[in-house]
Write an enzyme that holds these catalytic residues in place. Structure first.
Site, PDB file in Angstrom:
ATOM      1  CD  GLU A 166      -2.934  -1.040   2.394  1.00  0.00           C
ATOM      2  OE1 GLU A 166      -2.780  -0.147   3.246  1.00  0.00           O
ATOM      3  OE2 GLU A 166      -3.891  -1.822   2.391  1.00  0.00           O
ATOM      4  CD  GLU A 363      -3.358  -6.053   4.086  1.00  0.00           C
ATOM      5  OE1 GLU A 363      -4.183  -5.280   4.613  1.00  0.00           O
ATOM      6  OE2 GLU A 363      -2.144  -5.820   4.046  1.00  0.00           O
TER       7      GLU A 363
HETATM    8  C1  BGP Z   1      -4.162  -2.381   5.718  1.00  0.00           C
HETATM    9  C2  BGP Z   1      -2.729  -2.554   6.124  1.00  0.00           C
HETATM   10  C3  BGP Z   1      -2.518  -3.480   7.271  1.00  0.00           C
HETATM   11  C4  BGP Z   1      -3.625  -3.551   8.286  1.00  0.00           C
HETATM   12  C5  BGP Z   1      -5.016  -3.427   7.691  1.00  0.00           C
HETATM   13  C6  BGP Z   1      -6.137  -3.213   8.672  1.00  0.00           C
HETATM   14  O1  BGP Z   1      -4.343  -1.161   5.116  1.00  0.00           O
HETATM   15  O2  BGP Z   1      -1.952  -3.037   5.057  1.00  0.00           O
HETATM   16  O3  BGP Z   1      -1.261  -3.193   7.802  1.00  0.00           O
HETATM   17  O4  BGP Z   1      -3.373  -2.824   9.389  1.00  0.00           O
HETATM   18  O5  BGP Z   1      -5.072  -2.389   6.754  1.00  0.00           O
HETATM   19  O6  BGP Z   1      -6.358  -1.863   8.912  1.00  0.00           O
HETATM   20  P1  BGP Z   1      -6.245  -1.191  10.331  1.00  0.00           P
HETATM   21  O7  BGP Z   1      -5.052  -1.782  10.965  1.00  0.00           O
HETATM   22  O8  BGP Z   1      -6.050   0.255  10.068  1.00  0.00           O
HETATM   23  O9  BGP Z   1      -7.518  -1.490  11.022  1.00  0.00           O
END
Ligand code: BGP
Length: 463
Positions: A166, A363
């Site tokens: 990302e 993801e």
């Molecule tokens: C994505 C990232 C992860 C993870 C996930 C969940 O954007 O790649 O690292 O953290 O989001 O989001 P958050 O942790 O902000 O709830």
């Protein structure tokens, strides 16, 4: 089977080094931006929990690998922490760091789990942050050298690499919305950082080809399909196109097509924030496109034309306003809309406009607060909502694959509960529960059992 996926489909999950490993005395890990930021301002982090222990993957990786196998995963993405592997700006390798990643890779392989390694997951070492981070060209070159080091050390066993996770979030979080370090708001710096991140990624691809290692290299992008409120209204349509340009195409196009969209370059020029480019660097981007794409999909973006004139520092919101879609399904813990059909639309878009490049869901997931609420009599987290979330997304993914999209896998975020930046352990994402109040004790949630069965059969039936 109503929803049958191919035999070689990747069934897995993703986490990252900074969110899982922790750092401990004697590990020789250098400081990275989140360690530093937490030290400076612990109050910014949910319940004052920083990255120092995370999920203690550093000590418990064998136990984690065993449980990952038990829940049916055939692949696992994590990231190497640059700050763990490399000690300083001179590129000195930390032998403890190298030994740790070697051990993790070997452990995963011995259990039949393919390691997919990412080189950067929001975690720049402080020795580069202090030199200006990705605003500084030296960091770009250093990233390529670090990537080459990783291919040399681990490329005999790792067959799928990811340059960045990302990259747009590094830019928007650090240089616009201030939820990542250095937490400034400066569109010109943001544009430069984005350009340098793309170059760093393309140089890593180049280094991979030069390494002669077998395998493939890709990038992970968080794609947020953009929908406008009134598709028949030109101004509304334009607002969605601009958001798409800034948040999606800015990395999608150079990474896959080897060039930036003309409209993006024009927009940055009009705003006076277009970075200066050298022909030889644009050539690096042109030649070194990725072999595959990882798509992180969580939620769509819903926009409409601005109803009021924009004031304030230059931000993407100059070009649109976000709006709430009536009747939208929400994950209230995270404040994100749940909209499964977008996964199908992403797939069709990649098929029709990006040469049907091979890709996978790298993801997708659902972070839920206070999951203790769902612990049943036998101590298992009964996370039926997560099962439903995964299943409903897989149904749309299956439809896309049936229609010829080259999707080769599905990874959930995350295999186990992990540290989520400023949200720390507020929202739990894992199929394996981590009790951070009890020495990171691990237990499989109901979703883990469901995943095992689904991955084992390569699909599932209609209810
Ligand atoms: C994505 C990232 C992860 C993870 C996930 C969940 O954007 O790649 O690292 O953290 O989001 O989001 P958050 O942790 O902000 O709830």
């Amino acid at each position: 089977m109503d929803y049958q996926f191919s035999k070689d489909f990747l069934w897995g999950a993703a986490s990252s080094g900074p969110q899982s490993e922790g750092s401990f005395p004697g590990d020789q890990k250098a400081e990275m931006e989140w360690d530093y930021w937490f030290k400076q301002a612990p109050e910014l982090f949910y319940e004052g929990v920083g990255p120092s222990v995370a999920s203690d993957f550093y000590h418990k990786y064998k136990e984690y690998a065993g449980l990952m196998k038990e829940i049916g995963m055939n692949s696992y993405r994590t990231s190497i922490q640059w700050s763990r592997l490399i000690k300083d700006c001179e590129g000195t390798v930390n032998p403890e760091g190298a030994a740790f990643y070697n051990a993790v890779i070997d452990e995963l392989l011995s259990r039949g789990i393919e390691p997919i390694l990412c080189l950067h997951h929001f975690d720049l070492p402080m020795y580069w942050v202090e030199k200006g981070g990705f605003e500084n060209w030296e960091t770009v070159e250093a990233f390529a050298a670090y990537a080459a080091q990783c291919f040399a050390l681990f490329g005999d066993r790792v067959k799928r690499w990811i340059t960045f996770n990302e990259p747009i979030v590094i830019t928007e979080g650090g240089y616009l919305y201030q939820n990542h370090y250095p937490a400034v708001c400066d569109a010109k710096r943001a544009a430069l950082v984005s350009y340098h991140l793309q170059l760093a990624s393309s140089l890593a691809v180049k280094a991979f080809k030069k390494s002669g290692r077998d395998g493939q290299i890709g990038i992970v992008l968080n794609l947020t399909p953009t929908y406008c409120r009134e598709p028949e209204n030109e101004a509304d349509k334009k607002s969605a196109e601009t958001a798409d340009l800034l948040f999606n195409k800015s990395f999608l196009d150079p990474s896959i097509k080897g060039e930036y969209p003309k409209a993006l370059v024009e927009l940055l020029k009009e705003e006076g924030i277009c970075p200066e480019t050298r022909e030889e660097d644009l050539e690096v981007i042109r030649i070194n496109t990725v072999d595959f794409l990882g798509v992180n999909y969580y939620h769509p973006r819903r926009v409409t034309r601005r109803s009021t004139p924009y004031t304030g520092p230059l931000m993407p919101e100059k070009y649109f306003e976000e709006y709430t879609y009536e009747g939208q399904k929400m994950n209230f813990s995270r404040g994100w809309e749940i909209y499964e059909p977008a996964i199908y639309e992403i797939a069709i878009h990649l098929r029709d406009n990006y040469g049907n490049i091979p890709w996978y869901i790298s993801e997708n997931g659902m972070g839920v607060q206070d999951e203790e609420r769902f612990i049943g009599a036998d101590g298992t987290v009964e996370d039926d909502y997560r099962i439903e979330f995964i299943r409903d997304h897989l149904i749309w993914l299956h439809k896309a694959i049936e229609e010829g999209c080259s999707c080769f896998g599905y990874h959930l975020w995350a295999p186990f509960d992990c540290w989520s930046w400023k949200n720390a352990y507020k929202n739990r994402y894992g199929m394996i529960r981590v009790d951070i109040k009890d020495h990171c004790r691990l237990s499989i949630k109901k979703s883990g059992r469901w995943f095992r069965e689904t991955a084992g059969r390569g699909g599932f039936n209609k209810f």
